[in-house]
Motif scaffolding. Structure first.
Motif, PDB file in Angstrom:
ATOM      1  N   GLU A  17       0.683  -1.328  -0.380  1.00  0.00           N
ATOM      2  CA  GLU A  17       0.031   0.081   0.238  1.00  0.00           C
ATOM      3  C   GLU A  17       0.824   1.194  -0.198  1.00  0.00           C
ATOM      4  OE1 GLU A  17      -3.789   1.783  -0.266  1.00  0.00           O
ATOM      5  OE2 GLU A  17      -2.879  -0.543  -0.301  1.00  0.00           O
ATOM      6  N   CYS A  18       1.631   1.289   0.790  1.00  0.00           N
ATOM      7  CA  CYS A  18       2.858   2.239   1.027  1.00  0.00           C
ATOM      8  C   CYS A  18       3.590   2.736  -0.134  1.00  0.00           C
ATOM      9  CB  CYS A  18       3.920   2.332   1.808  1.00  0.00           C
ATOM     10  SG  CYS A  18       3.429   2.511   3.560  1.00  0.00           S
ATOM     11  N   ILE A  19       4.064   1.703  -1.088  1.00  0.00           N
ATOM     12  CA  ILE A  19       4.246   1.405  -2.688  1.00  0.00           C
ATOM     13  C   ILE A  19       3.254   2.316  -4.320  1.00  0.00           C
ATOM     14  CG2 ILE A  19       5.448   0.304  -4.581  1.00  0.00           C
ATOM     15  CD1 ILE A  19       7.355   0.191  -3.019  1.00  0.00           C
ATOM     16  N   ARG A  20       1.656   1.267  -3.229  1.00  0.00           N
ATOM     17  CA  ARG A  20       1.453   2.117  -4.199  1.00  0.00           C
ATOM     18  C   ARG A  20       0.547   3.545  -4.042  1.00  0.00           C
ATOM     19  NH1 ARG A  20      -4.394   3.100  -4.522  1.00  0.00           N
ATOM     20  NH2 ARG A  20      -4.387   3.665  -2.304  1.00  0.00           N
ATOM     21  N   LEU A  21       0.412   3.552  -2.796  1.00  0.00           N
ATOM     22  CA  LEU A  21       0.180   4.852  -2.986  1.00  0.00           C
ATOM     23  C   LEU A  21       1.928   6.436  -3.233  1.00  0.00           C
ATOM     24  CD1 LEU A  21      -1.075   5.077   1.120  1.00  0.00           C
ATOM     25  CD2 LEU A  21      -1.799   5.825  -1.221  1.00  0.00           C
ATOM     26  N   ILE A  22       3.034   5.792  -3.310  1.00  0.00           N
ATOM     27  CA  ILE A  22       3.805   6.605  -2.924  1.00  0.00           C
ATOM     28  C   ILE A  22       4.362   7.317  -4.767  1.00  0.00           C
ATOM     29  CG2 ILE A  22       6.331   6.896  -3.144  1.00  0.00           C
ATOM     30  CD1 ILE A  22       5.791   5.727  -0.135  1.00  0.00           C
ATOM     31  N   ASP A  23       3.475   5.801  -5.639  1.00  0.00           N
ATOM     32  CA  ASP A  23       3.722   6.044  -7.138  1.00  0.00           C
ATOM     33  C   ASP A  23       2.774   6.805  -7.514  1.00  0.00           C
ATOM     34  OD1 ASP A  23       4.618   4.662  -9.168  1.00  0.00           O
ATOM     35  OD2 ASP A  23       2.461   3.274  -9.982  1.00  0.00           O
ATOM     36  N   SER A  24       1.800   7.039  -7.168  1.00  0.00           N
ATOM     37  CA  SER A  24       0.759   7.769  -7.250  1.00  0.00           C
ATOM     38  C   SER A  24       1.204   9.388  -6.560  1.00  0.00           C
ATOM     39  CB  SER A  24      -0.300   8.287  -6.797  1.00  0.00           C
ATOM     40  OG  SER A  24      -0.442   8.377  -5.242  1.00  0.00           O
ATOM     41  N   VAL A  55       9.020  -0.055   7.425  1.00  0.00           N
ATOM     42  CA  VAL A  55       8.956  -0.127   5.676  1.00  0.00           C
ATOM     43  C   VAL A  55       9.738   0.349   4.680  1.00  0.00           C
ATOM     44  CG1 VAL A  55       6.717  -0.342   4.171  1.00  0.00           C
ATOM     45  CG2 VAL A  55       6.532  -1.409   6.882  1.00  0.00           C
ATOM     46  N   LEU A  56       9.162   2.580   5.509  1.00  0.00           N
ATOM     47  CA  LEU A  56      10.098   2.646   4.384  1.00  0.00           C
ATOM     48  C   LEU A  56      11.591   2.768   4.693  1.00  0.00           C
ATOM     49  CD1 LEU A  56       8.260   6.116   5.027  1.00  0.00           C
ATOM     50  CD2 LEU A  56       7.704   4.509   3.000  1.00  0.00           C
ATOM     51  N   ARG A  57      11.905   2.550   5.224  1.00  0.00           N
ATOM     52  CA  ARG A  57      13.886   2.034   5.029  1.00  0.00           C
ATOM     53  C   ARG A  57      13.848   0.992   4.551  1.00  0.00           C
ATOM     54  NH1 ARG A  57      12.645   3.482  10.912  1.00  0.00           N
ATOM     55  NH2 ARG A  57      12.643   1.872  11.397  1.00  0.00           N
ATOM     56  N   GLU A  58      12.965   0.301   4.955  1.00  0.00           N
ATOM     57  CA  GLU A  58      12.988  -1.717   4.411  1.00  0.00           C
ATOM     58  C   GLU A  58      12.994  -1.472   2.681  1.00  0.00           C
ATOM     59  OE1 GLU A  58      11.668  -5.952   4.100  1.00  0.00           O
ATOM     60  OE2 GLU A  58      11.204  -4.330   5.866  1.00  0.00           O
ATOM     61  N   GLN A  60      13.222   1.962   0.984  1.00  0.00           N
ATOM     62  CA  GLN A  60      14.707   2.431   0.747  1.00  0.00           C
ATOM     63  C   GLN A  60      16.010   1.388   0.382  1.00  0.00           C
ATOM     64  OE1 GLN A  60      14.376   5.048   3.975  1.00  0.00           O
ATOM     65  NE2 GLN A  60      13.965   7.331   2.273  1.00  0.00           N
ATOM     66  N   ASN A  61      16.453   0.860   1.307  1.00  0.00           N
ATOM     67  CA  ASN A  61      17.792   0.049   1.647  1.00  0.00           C
ATOM     68  C   ASN A  61      17.701  -1.245   0.317  1.00  0.00           C
ATOM     69  OD1 ASN A  61      18.149   1.444   3.559  1.00  0.00           O
ATOM     70  ND2 ASN A  61      17.747  -1.058   4.946  1.00  0.00           N
ATOM     71  N   LEU A  62      16.301  -1.192   0.115  1.00  0.00           N
ATOM     72  CA  LEU A  62      15.722  -2.316  -1.520  1.00  0.00           C
ATOM     73  C   LEU A  62      15.908  -1.440  -3.090  1.00  0.00           C
ATOM     74  CD1 LEU A  62      12.373  -4.554  -0.296  1.00  0.00           C
ATOM     75  CD2 LEU A  62      14.726  -4.914  -1.143  1.00  0.00           C
ATOM     76  N   GLY A  63      16.061  -0.058  -2.821  1.00  0.00           N
ATOM     77  CA  GLY A  63      15.885   1.041  -3.976  1.00  0.00           C
ATOM     78  C   GLY A  63      14.265   0.601  -4.301  1.00  0.00           C
ATOM     79  N   LEU A  64      13.792   0.533  -3.370  1.00  0.00           N
ATOM     80  CA  LEU A  64      12.275   0.725  -4.314  1.00  0.00           C
ATOM     81  C   LEU A  64      11.856   2.606  -4.161  1.00  0.00           C
ATOM     82  CD1 LEU A  64      10.569  -2.748  -3.405  1.00  0.00           C
ATOM     83  CD2 LEU A  64      12.617  -2.192  -5.749  1.00  0.00           C
ATOM     84  N   VAL A  65      12.174   2.442  -3.399  1.00  0.00           N
ATOM     85  CA  VAL A  65      11.686   4.216  -2.908  1.00  0.00           C
ATOM     86  C   VAL A  65      13.170   4.875  -2.916  1.00  0.00           C
ATOM     87  CG1 VAL A  65       9.289   3.857  -2.197  1.00  0.00           C
ATOM     88  CG2 VAL A  65      11.559   4.040  -0.451  1.00  0.00           C
ATOM     89  N   THR A  66      13.187   6.196  -2.511  1.00  0.00           N
ATOM     90  CA  THR A  66      14.452   7.159  -2.443  1.00  0.00           C
ATOM     91  C   THR A  66      13.563   8.429  -1.072  1.00  0.00           C
ATOM     92  OG1 THR A  66      13.487   9.181  -4.159  1.00  0.00           O
ATOM     93  CG2 THR A  66      15.400   6.976  -4.489  1.00  0.00           C
ATOM     94  N   ASN A  67      14.601   9.025  -0.449  1.00  0.00           N
ATOM     95  CA  ASN A  67      13.400   9.721   0.575  1.00  0.00           C
ATOM     96  C   ASN A  67      13.984  10.869   0.165  1.00  0.00           C
ATOM     97  OD1 ASN A  67      12.815  11.329   2.487  1.00  0.00           O
ATOM     98  ND2 ASN A  67      15.210  10.889   4.025  1.00  0.00           N
ATOM     99  N   ASP A  68      12.983  12.299  -0.028  1.00  0.00           N
ATOM    100  CA  ASP A  68      13.411  13.870  -0.716  1.00  0.00           C
ATOM    101  C   ASP A  68      12.977  14.191   0.844  1.00  0.00           C
ATOM    102  OD1 ASP A  68      13.318  16.100  -1.616  1.00  0.00           O
ATOM    103  OD2 ASP A  68      11.518  15.365  -3.623  1.00  0.00           O
ATOM    104  N   PRO A  69      13.466  14.854   1.329  1.00  0.00           N
ATOM    105  CA  PRO A  69      13.615  15.866   2.737  1.00  0.00           C
ATOM    106  C   PRO A  69      13.056  17.132   1.999  1.00  0.00           C
ATOM    107  CG  PRO A  69      15.466  15.688   2.275  1.00  0.00           C
ATOM    108  CD  PRO A  69      15.389  14.654   0.960  1.00  0.00           C
ATOM    109  N   ALA A  70      12.892  17.770   1.325  1.00  0.00           N
ATOM    110  CA  ALA A  70      12.644  18.946   0.458  1.00  0.00           C
ATOM    111  C   ALA A  70      10.891  18.778   0.740  1.00  0.00           C
ATOM    112  CB  ALA A  70      12.250  18.563  -0.533  1.00  0.00           C
TER     113      ALA A  70
END
Length: 70
Positions: A17-24, A55-58, A60-70
């Protein structure tokens, strides 16, 4: 499936669900927590922030999401 690495990953419901939401579109952790809160029982909501952060850390470690601190 990660097209950048060619890896396939089995995701749990929260990670999916996190991936699905972030994808949009990009979201803050707090917004993700609010959006996925309907997926968990009331008694589990107090731990939801920790679960989403984990979940977000995991992801990120897998390279599936990135952190954008902006």
């Amino acid at each position: 499936y990660s097209p950048l690495r060619g890896d396939t990953h089995l995701l749990g419901p929260l990670a999916f669900e996190c991936i699905r939401l972030i994808d949009s579109g990009p979201r803050s952790t707090e917004v993700l927590v609010a959006e996925v809160s309907g997926l968990v029982a009331d008694e589990d909501r107090r731990d939801l922030l920790d679960s989403v952060q984990s979940v977000l850390r995991e992801l990120q470690n897998l390279g599936l999401v990135t952190n954008d601190p902006a």
